[in-house]
Design an enzyme around this catalytic site. Structure first.
Site, PDB file in Angstrom:
ATOM      1  CB  CYS A  35      64.932  57.763  37.324  1.00 38.05           C
ATOM      2  SG  CYS A  35      65.254  59.385  38.050  1.00 38.05           S
TER       3      CYS A  35
ATOM      4  CG  HIS B 154      63.477  56.781  33.140  1.00 44.31           C
ATOM      5  ND1 HIS B 154      63.861  57.139  31.862  1.00 44.31           N
ATOM      6  CD2 HIS B 154      64.054  57.696  33.957  1.00 44.31           C
ATOM      7  CE1 HIS B 154      64.643  58.194  31.913  1.00 44.31           C
ATOM      8  NE2 HIS B 154      64.779  58.562  33.170  1.00 44.31           N
TER       9      HIS B 154
END
Length: 576
Positions: free
Chosen positions: A76, A130
């Protein structure tokens, strides 16, 4: 800005809303809706008609669809920072979630920041950067966003024991279809994100926001755990869930390439399956259940994307909004007996990518609500019956649920997003980064896709492309040659190996080499393992032939191209 003028003059309507159109300033800039789906591989109806995603398919049919889009690292934070800065992981120096690129690598301008600096209202809803250290603990606000990023409050309950077992007890499970009415706040994170984004669109429509907007909406599912409204599970009866033909451990696979899927193993239900570490395998009945829940989670997200697109249309904004849709990376669903991202296989690095451009990929609609009509997968009886009938026909080959119009199989990478959107909006297109990019605030390690969009929409006759990029590049770090608890997401002090992988038309080639995070140096002379897969005969990447004596000369050639990297594979254009 190669290609923009041709794209603009092709349709007068598109010209009318671009801020830069063939060198002529116009009053109205296009809006941008930037949609990111977590852990989404190309498991959509527009790639595979066994998966029910009618709302996303509707968007894909009105977009340029890229079938060979690849991420730069399949996890991610590194992937998102990469495509939001248009820099590759070796330039962001982010291989896990630990560091903020502005203080650790360089003060790089981000995609939303570039739009904000050019007069846009920018807003983040859900998971875009993130959250945490990787984005400065504030989602890069105020650099990238006009207002603080919105995170759905129910995301704070992501580790709560709300998954009901057959005996009625509650657990923290991987497989977690739920009754939403029984959840905290009687909602789920992605539902709340859609609601919040719709609220922003309504405010914009009522002229509360005067500037053009860049609205980024990030959905959490189908990221593990698979927590989603339980009604979606009924759309995938377990007996109809198909398995990949290559759910076996590949012969010749070097152990450094393997992922032991620790992120899954820590869930209570998976722990109870007593899967052998590190190679498994997971028992077949549980494999089907994992796939069932991934597909159901994906159809749930399609429902939310449908609500969002319908709200954009109902607000009267669809005709002036560029929409880009993508996954942040893929996820292996039993291919090679693996169940994770964290790898360099196609299933982990390849993602869906669409660009919807009003007036170019679709005509202007006469009435609001005609572009994106919401399709309710839970209430449309005929749609459900057709879907379930398709699932029961296990022998029928998969196909796309939409036409092949406006589809290209040319290689693209998510680092291409930034320059493409900048060019489409008529903003300054970042120049190619210098070889030492760390002190350059605005540059790209990708390329604008506008010339490729031109070619896909209008044909090759007037295309400016001589040769498009001939390879994509991804990487992943490892702490050791043999899988361990740090393999999936290794701390910097434990990284000793970096896998560099190149996808070409004919080959997938990977080298796992020595790597030192003290000075970020690569040791190409210390090769831990090589992988070579022949795309003409082995598209599934099942048989590693890197050690075959007959491929010795080919390995030398591919190794040289891999070391030369992305700069040697950039497109070549005609001079204006």
């Amino acid at each position: 800005m190669l290609g923009l003028t041709f794209l603009s003059i092709g349709l007068v309507y598109f010209c009318s809303f671009l801020s830069f159109c063939g060198g002529v300033e116009t009053a109205q800039k296009p809006n941008v809706l930037f949609i990111v789906i977590d852990d989404l591989r190309p498991a959509l109806g527009c790639f595979d008609d066994r998966i029910l995603t009618p709302n996303i398919d509707q968007l894909a049919e009105k977009s340029v669809k890229f079938t060979q889009a690849y991420v730069q690292q399949a996890v991610c934070a590194p992937s998102r920072i990469s495509f939001l800065t248009s820099r590759r992981p070796d330039t962001t120096k982010l291989y896990n979630f630990r560091y903020y690129w502005r203080t650790f690598a360089g003060n790089y301008t981000t995609l939303p920041q570039h739009f904000k600096q050019n007069g846009y209202f920018t807003a983040s809803v859900g998971k875009i950067f993130h959250p945490g250290k990787a984005s400065g603990k504030n989602d890069d606000y105020p650099y990238s966003w006009s207002v603080p990023a919105y995170h759905p409050p129910t995301q704070l309950n992501k580790t709560s024991k709300v998954c009901e077992n057959a005996d009625g007890t509650l657990h923290e499970n991987l497989l977690c279809p739920v009754d939403v009415a029984k959840m905290p706040e009687k909602s789920l994170p992605d539902i709340q994100s859609t609601d919040h984004a719709i609220g922003i669109l309504k405010n914009i429509s009522s002229n509360t926001v005067k500037e053009p907007f860049f609205l980024a909406v990030g959905y959490h599912k189908p990221h593990v755990p698979f927590k989603y409204p339980k009604d979606f599970k009924k759309l995938y009866p377990l007996s109809s869930v198909w398995m990949p033909s290559n759910n076996f451990f590949p012969p010749g696979l070097p152990t450094v390439a393997w992922v032991p899927y620790d992120d899954m193993r820590k869930r209570e239900d998976v722990a109870s399956w007593n899967v052998r570490y590190p190679f498994g395998p997971i028992p077949l009945n549980y494999q089907r259940m994992i796939r069932q829940n991934y597909f159901a989670s994906t159809t749930y997200i399609d429902y939310e994307v449908g609500r969002l697109l319908s709200a954009l249309d109902e607000a009267g904004l669809a005709d002036n909004t560029i929409i880009t849709f993508k996954g942040d990376h893929g996820w292996q669903l039993g291919e090679h007996e693996d169940w994770a991202k964290f790898s360099l296989f196609n299933e982990a690095t390849r993602v869906p990518l669409f660009f919807h451009i009003p007036g170019v990929t679709t005509k202007k609609q006469k009435k609001q609500g005609e572009t994106f009509q919401f399709i309710n997968t839970l209430k449309d009886t005929k749609l459900k019956e057709k879907h379930l009938k398709r699932l029961n026909d296990l022998t029928a080959p998969k196909k796309s649920s939409i036409s092949a119009d406006l589809t290209t199989d040319a290689f693209v990478e998510l680092v291409d997003l930034f320059p493409t959107l900048a060019e489409l909006a008529g903003l300054q297109v970042p120049p190619t980064c210098p070889s030492n990019p760390f002190k350059t605030m605005l540059c790209t390690e990708g390329t604008s896709l506008v010339p490729l969009i031109n070619q896909t929409v209008y044909g090759k006759k007037d295309s400016k492309i001589i040769q498009w990029k001939n390879a994509t590049f991804s990487q992943y770090p490892r702490p050791s040659d043999y899988p361990c608890s740090l393999t999936d997401l290794s701390p910097y002090e434990n990284i000793t190996i970096m896998g560099y992988s190149m996808q070409t038309t004919k080959y997938r080639y990977t080298e796992w080499i020595g790597f030192d995070t003290n000075d970020f140096s690569k040791d190409w002379n210390k090769v831990h393992a090589r992988e070579l897969y022949m795309m003409d005969s082995d598209k599934q990447e099942n048989y590693n032939v890197a050690n075959k004596e007959s491929n010795k000369d080919l390995i030398i050639e591919l190794s040289g191209q891999l070391k030369d990297g992305w700069r040697s594979s950039l497109p070549i254009f005609k001079n204006d």
